[in-house]
Every structure is written in C-alpha cells, then in structure tokens.
Design an enzyme around this catalytic site. Structure first.
Site, PDB file in Angstrom:
ATOM      1  N   TYR A   1      -9.733  -9.386   1.713  1.00 53.37           N
ATOM      2  CA  TYR A   1     -10.941  -8.596   2.015  1.00 53.37           C
ATOM      3  C   TYR A   1     -11.569  -7.978   0.775  1.00 53.37           C
ATOM      4  CZ  TYR A   1      -7.597  -4.685   1.893  1.00 53.37           C
ATOM      5  OH  TYR A   1      -6.631  -3.801   1.513  1.00 53.37           O
ATOM      6  N   GLU A   2     -10.859  -8.029  -0.366  1.00 54.58           N
ATOM      7  CA  GLU A   2     -11.465  -7.529  -1.605  1.00 54.58           C
ATOM      8  C   GLU A   2     -12.512  -8.513  -2.130  1.00 54.58           C
ATOM      9  OE1 GLU A   2      -8.531  -5.328  -4.304  1.00 54.58           O
ATOM     10  OE2 GLU A   2      -7.196  -6.388  -2.925  1.00 54.58           O
TER      11      GLU A   2
ATOM     12  N   ALA B   1       2.764  -2.438   3.834  1.00 57.14           N
ATOM     13  CA  ALA B   1       2.583  -1.479   4.914  1.00 57.14           C
ATOM     14  C   ALA B   1       2.031  -2.264   6.097  1.00 57.14           C
ATOM     15  CB  ALA B   1       1.584  -0.412   4.479  1.00 57.14           C
TER      16      ALA B   1
ATOM     17  N   HIS C   1      -5.975  -8.562  -1.998  1.00 53.12           N
ATOM     18  CA  HIS C   1      -6.147  -8.898  -0.586  1.00 53.12           C
ATOM     19  C   HIS C   1      -7.413  -9.741  -0.420  1.00 53.12           C
ATOM     20  CE1 HIS C   1      -4.119  -4.953  -0.890  1.00 53.12           C
ATOM     21  NE2 HIS C   1      -3.412  -5.338   0.156  1.00 53.12           N
TER      22      HIS C   1
ATOM     23  N   SER D   1       0.836  -1.208   0.000  1.00 52.99           N
ATOM     24  CA  SER D   1       0.000   0.000   0.000  1.00 52.99           C
ATOM     25  C   SER D   1       0.864   1.248   0.000  1.00 52.99           C
ATOM     26  CB  SER D   1      -0.874   0.044   1.251  1.00 52.99           C
ATOM     27  OG  SER D   1      -1.929  -0.850   1.137  1.00 52.99           O
TER      28      SER D   1
ATOM     29  N   HIS E   1      -3.088   1.090  -4.638  1.00 47.17           N
ATOM     30  CA  HIS E   1      -2.659  -0.087  -5.415  1.00 47.17           C
ATOM     31  C   HIS E   1      -3.096   0.156  -6.862  1.00 47.17           C
ATOM     32  CE1 HIS E   1      -1.475  -2.829  -2.085  1.00 47.17           C
ATOM     33  NE2 HIS E   1      -2.256  -2.005  -1.404  1.00 47.17           N
TER      34      HIS E   1
ATOM     35  N   HIS F   1      -6.321   4.225   6.913  1.00 47.19           N
ATOM     36  CA  HIS F   1      -5.590   3.954   5.669  1.00 47.19           C
ATOM     37  C   HIS F   1      -4.858   5.203   5.160  1.00 47.19           C
ATOM     38  CE1 HIS F   1      -4.550   1.548   2.208  1.00 47.19           C
ATOM     39  NE2 HIS F   1      -5.208   2.316   1.355  1.00 47.19           N
TER      40      HIS F   1
ATOM     41  N   ASN G   1       2.185   2.821  10.901  1.00 50.41           N
ATOM     42  CA  ASN G   1       1.414   3.334  12.045  1.00 50.41           C
ATOM     43  C   ASN G   1       1.683   2.428  13.238  1.00 50.41           C
ATOM     44  OD1 ASN G   1      -0.228   1.445  10.222  1.00 50.41           O
ATOM     45  ND2 ASN G   1      -1.367   1.323  12.137  1.00 50.41           N
TER      46      ASN G   1
ATOM     47  N   MET H   1      -2.430  -7.211   6.389  1.00 53.14           N
ATOM     48  CA  MET H   1      -3.508  -8.000   5.762  1.00 53.14           C
ATOM     49  C   MET H   1      -3.063  -8.608   4.435  1.00 53.14           C
ATOM     50  SD  MET H   1      -6.440  -5.080   6.294  1.00 53.14           S
ATOM     51  CE  MET H   1      -6.460  -4.056   7.784  1.00 53.14           C
ATOM     52  N   SER H   2      -1.769  -8.891   4.311  1.00 54.10           N
ATOM     53  CA  SER H   2      -1.290  -9.397   3.009  1.00 54.10           C
ATOM     54  C   SER H   2      -0.033 -10.248   3.191  1.00 54.10           C
ATOM     55  CB  SER H   2      -0.974  -8.210   2.089  1.00 54.10           C
ATOM     56  OG  SER H   2       0.200  -7.551   2.519  1.00 54.10           O
TER      57      SER H   2
END
Ligand SMILES: O=P(O)(O)O[C@H]1O[C@H](CO)[C@@H](O)[C@H]1O
Length: 292
Positions: free
Chosen positions: A92-93, A120, A90, A37, A68, A261, A247, A223-224
């Site tokens: 969640y997509e 990230a 990902h 990201s 992306h 995000h 973060n 998440m990846s």
C-alpha cells in the site's frame, strides 16, 4: 495494474547492493530478521551494531509507515551474526511487489540462510486475545489470487526455480523450536499456531471480509510478510514467521470497536519484550543450514 508491475531488480542490481553492504561491514550475517509495525526494538538487541539508513543504501526503497524506522542493522545476537530490517515495505506504500521484497533477496546474497519475520496482525480466531503471539504455520495470499505475486516476471534461476512449492513455506523444525522455546519461557498461555491471511491494505477489513477470512481458515490478518516468505523460499532460505495479535478484527455489526494503527503500535510496545526474548533465544539455538 499493479505499481511498476513485473519490474523487479535484476540479479546484477541486487548483487551490487549486497556487495556495497558487504564492503562496509565485517560480519557475514546468517540470520535475517524483519521487524513488524511497532516491533523495531528487536533490532536494538543486536550487539556491535553497524546501522544503515535505507536512504543511504543503493536501490533500497524508503519506509513511509509510522512504526517502521527505515534502518538496516547488522550485529550479533549472543554471538550469532544477524541483519535486521527495522522497518519493512508494504504494497500500500505504492511500491511494486518486487520492490517490497527486494531486501529479502539482498539477505540471501549477504549469506543469510534463515529468515525470521515478525508482524502485527488482527486476530480473526475468536479464541485469540490481544497480545497473543501466533507462530505462522501457513498463509492465504489474497493479492496472489489477483495475480500480484513477487515472482511475477522473468525468472532468474540464480535466485530460484520458476515454480517453487509453498506447501513447505514455514519450516517445521523452526516452528517446533519456537514452540519449545516459548514453552521454556513460560509463554504457553499466549503462544498460538495459525494461518495468516495477507491483504493489500491500507484500509482495514470490513466485517464481511473478516467473516469470510475466518470461513476460509485464517486465524489472523495483516498486510505484509507473505510476499517476503515467497521470495525467501524461492531462493532457498528457511523461514519462521511470528504474528503479534495487536487487535481483534471486528466481526460483529453491534461492535463499536474500530481497527486503528495506534492500537497496533501500543500493543507492540506491551509485548515487545517477550517477543524479543523469544526471537533472541531462538536465534541462539538455530542450527545453520546453507539452504532449505
Ligand atoms: O505487517 P506489519 O508490517 O507488522 O504492519 C501491520 O500494521 C499495519 C496496520 O496497522 C499494516 O502495515 C499491517 O501489515
């Protein structure tokens, strides 16, 4: 269950995509790079570029996440032939885990032997600061605990064996090379080495979840990446993975901080140049191996 669970692409479908790409390009990439990201600028470092929108590549999913771009870029980095995903997929997509990882098998069929993944991530380790770069030395695969693994379904031995080991997922030689290059570039005070924990997302973690992951030994959360690593190792490619700590994960009930995000993308911009330098210098030093 999971989206389109166990519906992977067959070896023949993956080969058709790889052959379509190979018929359009002159170079034969040895290194495959995946941009996390906000880290897509890395692809712009490639010389003599040939770029494909994901929407033009047979069988490819589409990028839906801000940060992306959704382009596959071929080119050279200091003379070394590379292919770079400017944007990854990902869970969640809504894609199946097999679709999320399809490009990694395409990398293999294009001739790639080394994969460099970036992402990230939220920092869980209290010593980490925003902007640190963590070389991933190991992972915790939370979706895997729930049975969502990219190797689910029939195993095609042309890709790899049924039960691949993951204790050697992250190549030690590449990890040492990254440490060495990082030291040379003067990154010593923000280069870390740690454990990445993957969750399904897209909601960020609760405080209790962050505390739990810390207790389990995770240093960063995202998440990846992990699904891509599993598929890359299954088909014998060497892996280096880098997390940019964009973060701090929220660990305290008194905190007013909230993961978002926008902050992830902003930190990406701040450190993009250093991350690019680390990756490009590494690529020039990588010794080519045909398989791990
Ligand atoms: O892992 P990459 O693709 O860098 O993206 C990270 O950033 C997003 C959250 O801001 C999530 O998709 C997380 O996985």
């Amino acid at each position: 269950m999971f989206p389109e669970s166990a519906n992977g692409y067959s070896f023949e479908e993956c080969s058709a995509t790889a052959e379509w790409l190979l018929s359009q390009i002159q170079i034969r990439p040895l290194v495959g790079i995946v941009c996390g990201s906000g880290l897509g600028r890395l692809a712009e470092m490639l010389k003599d570029q040939r770029t494909f929108n994901y929407s033009d590549i047979p069988n490819f999913p589409q990028s839906t996440v801000h940060g992306h771009a959704g382009r596959l870029v071929f080119g050279t980095l200091k003379g070394k032939p590379c292919v770079c995903m400017q944007g990854r997929f990902h869970l969640y997509e809504g894609y199946s885990i097999q679709k999320v990882t399809l490009p990694i098998r395409i990398f293999k069929l294009l001739g790639v032997s080394t994969v460099i993944l970036t992402n990230a991530a939220g920092g869980l380790n209290l010593d980490y600061k925003v902007g640190d770069i963590m070389i991933i030395k190991d992972h915790i695969n939370m979706p895997g605990f729930a049975g969502n693994n990219p190797l689910n379904g029939p195993n095609d031995e042309r890709f790899g064996i049924r039960f691949p080991s993951m204790s050697d997922a992250y190549d030690k030689e590449l990890l040492q090379l990254a440490q060495g290059v990082g030291a040379e570039l003067g990154y010593g005070n923000f280069l870390r080495e740690g454990v990445y924990c993957v969750l399904g997302g897209p909601s960020f973690e609760t405080i209790a979840e962050c505390r739990m992951m810390t207790k389990l030994g995770a240093d960063a959360v995202g998440m990846s990446t992990v699904h891509e690593v599993i598929v890359a190792r299954h088909c014998g490619m060497r892996v280096l993975a880098l997390s940019l700590i964009t973060n701090q994960a929220v660990m305290n009930y008194d905190s007013q901080e909230k993961a978002n995000h926008e902050e992830v993308l902003e930190t990406g911009q701040l450190r993009a140049e250093q991350l690019e330098r680390l990756v490009t210098t590494m690529v020039t030093r990588i010794q080519d191996h045909n398989s791990a």
